[in-house]
Design a protein around this motif. Structure first.
Motif, PDB file in Angstrom:
ATOM      1  N   PRO A 169      33.377  36.141  57.190  1.00  0.00           N
ATOM      2  CA  PRO A 169      34.085  34.870  57.377  1.00  0.00           C
ATOM      3  C   PRO A 169      33.442  33.740  56.576  1.00  0.00           C
ATOM      4  CG  PRO A 169      33.731  35.955  59.496  1.00  0.00           C
ATOM      5  CD  PRO A 169      32.965  36.741  58.469  1.00  0.00           C
ATOM      6  N   GLY A 170      34.298  32.964  55.906  1.00  0.00           N
ATOM      7  CA  GLY A 170      33.821  31.824  55.138  1.00  0.00           C
ATOM      8  C   GLY A 170      33.118  32.169  53.839  1.00  0.00           C
ATOM      9  N   ARG A 171      33.125  33.423  53.459  1.00  0.00           N
ATOM     10  CA  ARG A 171      32.432  33.867  52.237  1.00  0.00           C
ATOM     11  C   ARG A 171      33.427  34.300  51.176  1.00  0.00           C
ATOM     12  NH1 ARG A 171      26.689  33.757  53.149  1.00  0.00           N
ATOM     13  NH2 ARG A 171      26.779  34.382  50.998  1.00  0.00           N
ATOM     14  N   THR A 172      32.900  34.584  49.982  1.00  0.00           N
ATOM     15  CA  THR A 172      33.714  35.050  48.863  1.00  0.00           C
ATOM     16  C   THR A 172      33.120  36.344  48.323  1.00  0.00           C
ATOM     17  OG1 THR A 172      34.345  32.793  48.293  1.00  0.00           O
ATOM     18  CG2 THR A 172      34.605  34.446  46.567  1.00  0.00           C
ATOM     19  N   GLY A 173      33.990  37.311  48.058  1.00  0.00           N
ATOM     20  CA  GLY A 173      33.579  38.576  47.462  1.00  0.00           C
ATOM     21  C   GLY A 173      34.197  38.722  46.085  1.00  0.00           C
ATOM     22  N   GLU A 174      33.781  39.747  45.382  1.00  0.00           N
ATOM     23  CA  GLU A 174      34.261  39.934  44.010  1.00  0.00           C
ATOM     24  C   GLU A 174      34.406  41.412  43.675  1.00  0.00           C
ATOM     25  OE1 GLU A 174      31.965  39.082  40.052  1.00  0.00           O
ATOM     26  OE2 GLU A 174      32.704  37.189  40.887  1.00  0.00           O
ATOM     27  N   ILE A 175      35.450  41.713  42.923  1.00  0.00           N
ATOM     28  CA  ILE A 175      35.662  43.050  42.363  1.00  0.00           C
ATOM     29  C   ILE A 175      36.002  42.856  40.890  1.00  0.00           C
ATOM     30  CG2 ILE A 175      37.191  45.067  42.290  1.00  0.00           C
ATOM     31  CD1 ILE A 175      37.696  44.708  45.253  1.00  0.00           C
ATOM     32  N   VAL A 176      35.430  43.668  40.029  1.00  0.00           N
ATOM     33  CA  VAL A 176      35.825  43.713  38.624  1.00  0.00           C
ATOM     34  C   VAL A 176      36.459  45.078  38.418  1.00  0.00           C
ATOM     35  CG1 VAL A 176      35.051  43.673  36.233  1.00  0.00           C
ATOM     36  CG2 VAL A 176      34.007  42.114  37.908  1.00  0.00           C
ATOM     37  N   TRP A 177      37.735  45.066  38.007  1.00  0.00           N
ATOM     38  CA  TRP A 177      38.506  46.309  37.940  1.00  0.00           C
ATOM     39  C   TRP A 177      39.311  46.369  36.655  1.00  0.00           C
ATOM     40  CZ3 TRP A 177      37.616  50.385  40.688  1.00  0.00           C
ATOM     41  CH2 TRP A 177      38.530  51.442  40.672  1.00  0.00           C
ATOM     42  N   THR A 178      39.339  47.543  36.027  1.00  0.00           N
ATOM     43  CA  THR A 178      40.148  47.765  34.830  1.00  0.00           C
ATOM     44  C   THR A 178      41.375  48.582  35.216  1.00  0.00           C
ATOM     45  OG1 THR A 178      38.220  47.696  33.376  1.00  0.00           O
ATOM     46  CG2 THR A 178      40.204  48.772  32.510  1.00  0.00           C
ATOM     47  N   PHE A 179      42.527  48.014  34.951  1.00  0.00           N
ATOM     48  CA  PHE A 179      43.795  48.687  35.232  1.00  0.00           C
ATOM     49  C   PHE A 179      44.216  49.453  33.986  1.00  0.00           C
ATOM     50  CE2 PHE A 179      43.576  45.324  38.325  1.00  0.00           C
ATOM     51  CZ  PHE A 179      43.993  45.954  39.478  1.00  0.00           C
ATOM     52  N   ASN A 180      43.808  50.713  33.894  1.00  0.00           N
ATOM     53  CA  ASN A 180      44.104  51.510  32.705  1.00  0.00           C
ATOM     54  C   ASN A 180      45.287  52.453  32.922  1.00  0.00           C
ATOM     55  OD1 ASN A 180      42.878  53.400  34.347  1.00  0.00           O
ATOM     56  ND2 ASN A 180      41.116  53.743  33.006  1.00  0.00           N
ATOM     57  N   ARG A 181      46.039  52.202  33.975  1.00  0.00           N
ATOM     58  CA  ARG A 181      47.251  52.976  34.248  1.00  0.00           C
ATOM     59  C   ARG A 181      48.323  52.038  34.763  1.00  0.00           C
ATOM     60  NH1 ARG A 181      44.941  58.609  36.780  1.00  0.00           N
ATOM     61  NH2 ARG A 181      43.664  59.057  34.973  1.00  0.00           N
ATOM     62  N   ALA A 182      49.522  52.194  34.223  1.00  0.00           N
ATOM     63  CA  ALA A 182      50.648  51.359  34.656  1.00  0.00           C
ATOM     64  C   ALA A 182      51.175  51.871  35.988  1.00  0.00           C
ATOM     65  CB  ALA A 182      51.754  51.400  33.602  1.00  0.00           C
ATOM     66  N   GLY A 183      51.822  50.987  36.742  1.00  0.00           N
ATOM     67  CA  GLY A 183      52.444  51.401  37.996  1.00  0.00           C
ATOM     68  C   GLY A 183      52.416  50.321  39.051  1.00  0.00           C
ATOM     69  N   GLU A 184      52.856  50.701  40.238  1.00  0.00           N
ATOM     70  CA  GLU A 184      52.849  49.817  41.411  1.00  0.00           C
ATOM     71  C   GLU A 184      51.689  50.242  42.295  1.00  0.00           C
ATOM     72  OE1 GLU A 184      54.872  47.272  42.892  1.00  0.00           O
ATOM     73  OE2 GLU A 184      55.635  47.016  40.869  1.00  0.00           O
ATOM     74  N   PHE A 185      50.809  49.319  42.572  1.00  0.00           N
ATOM     75  CA  PHE A 185      49.655  49.598  43.408  1.00  0.00           C
ATOM     76  C   PHE A 185      49.600  48.586  44.535  1.00  0.00           C
ATOM     77  CE2 PHE A 185      48.818  51.060  39.076  1.00  0.00           C
ATOM     78  CZ  PHE A 185      48.758  52.423  39.318  1.00  0.00           C
TER      79      PHE A 185
END
Length: 164
Positions: free
Chosen positions: A125-141
């Motif tokens: 609560p009250g914090r911030t997280g982070e993800i670094v992600w490469t989308f190397n495939r097309a589609g609905e996720f």
């Protein structure tokens, strides 16, 4: 006797490994172990040096993400900066609809289940997280909070990855 001893050793290794590999929801990673890059149906862990843009997402106790729909291009590496505006622990988990639904069911059965993957951010609560992600495939996720009850309350969003 050897077969029985082997089974005991295998069980001990599994139990010991389960405690050292994963983290419970809300726990912070310690150390500087590199992120394991494993190809998934929805992409692969990205390198911060390759980020092309940052997308801010907030999540709160109304069990909603803002924004709830995201669009990226195939090949983009995105930094997700995820802010928990609520008073409860929330998470941001990227996956396919089927994978997230399966994981959410497990979380209902085992709410204290330990895990930590590069496509997950557990945010206090009250914090911030982070993800670094490469989308190397097309589609609905999908991105979702899989904490028991949150997913079932509709804490889900969509990511459309447009093909190049």
């Amino acid at each position: 006797m050897l077969k029985f001893s082997g089974i005991i050793l295998a069980c001990a290794a599994l139990l010991g490994g389960a405690n050292s590999v994963a983290l419970a929801h809300g726990e912070k990673k310690s150390g500087t172990a590199p992120v394991v890059k494993e190809q998934t149906d929805w992409g692969i862990a990205g390198d911060a040096s390759m980020v092309v843009r940052t997308i801010d997402v907030s999540m709160g106790d109304d069990m909603r993400f803002k924004p709830g729909k995201l669009e990226v291009k195939e090949g983009e590496t995105i930094r997700f900066r995820v802010n928990n505006t609520g008073k409860l622990l929330h998470e941001f988990v990227i996956g396919t609809k089927a994978e997230n639904a399966k994981h959410a069911e497990l979380m209902l059965k085992f709410p204290g289940m330990e895990h930590d993957e590069p496509y997950m951010a557990h945010v206090d609560p009250g914090r911030t997280g982070e993800i670094v992600w490469t989308f190397n495939r097309a589609g609905e996720f999908e991105f979702a909070c899989l904490i028991a009850g949150h997913f079932q309350a509709g804490m889900v969003g969509t990511i459309t990855v447009a093909a190049n």
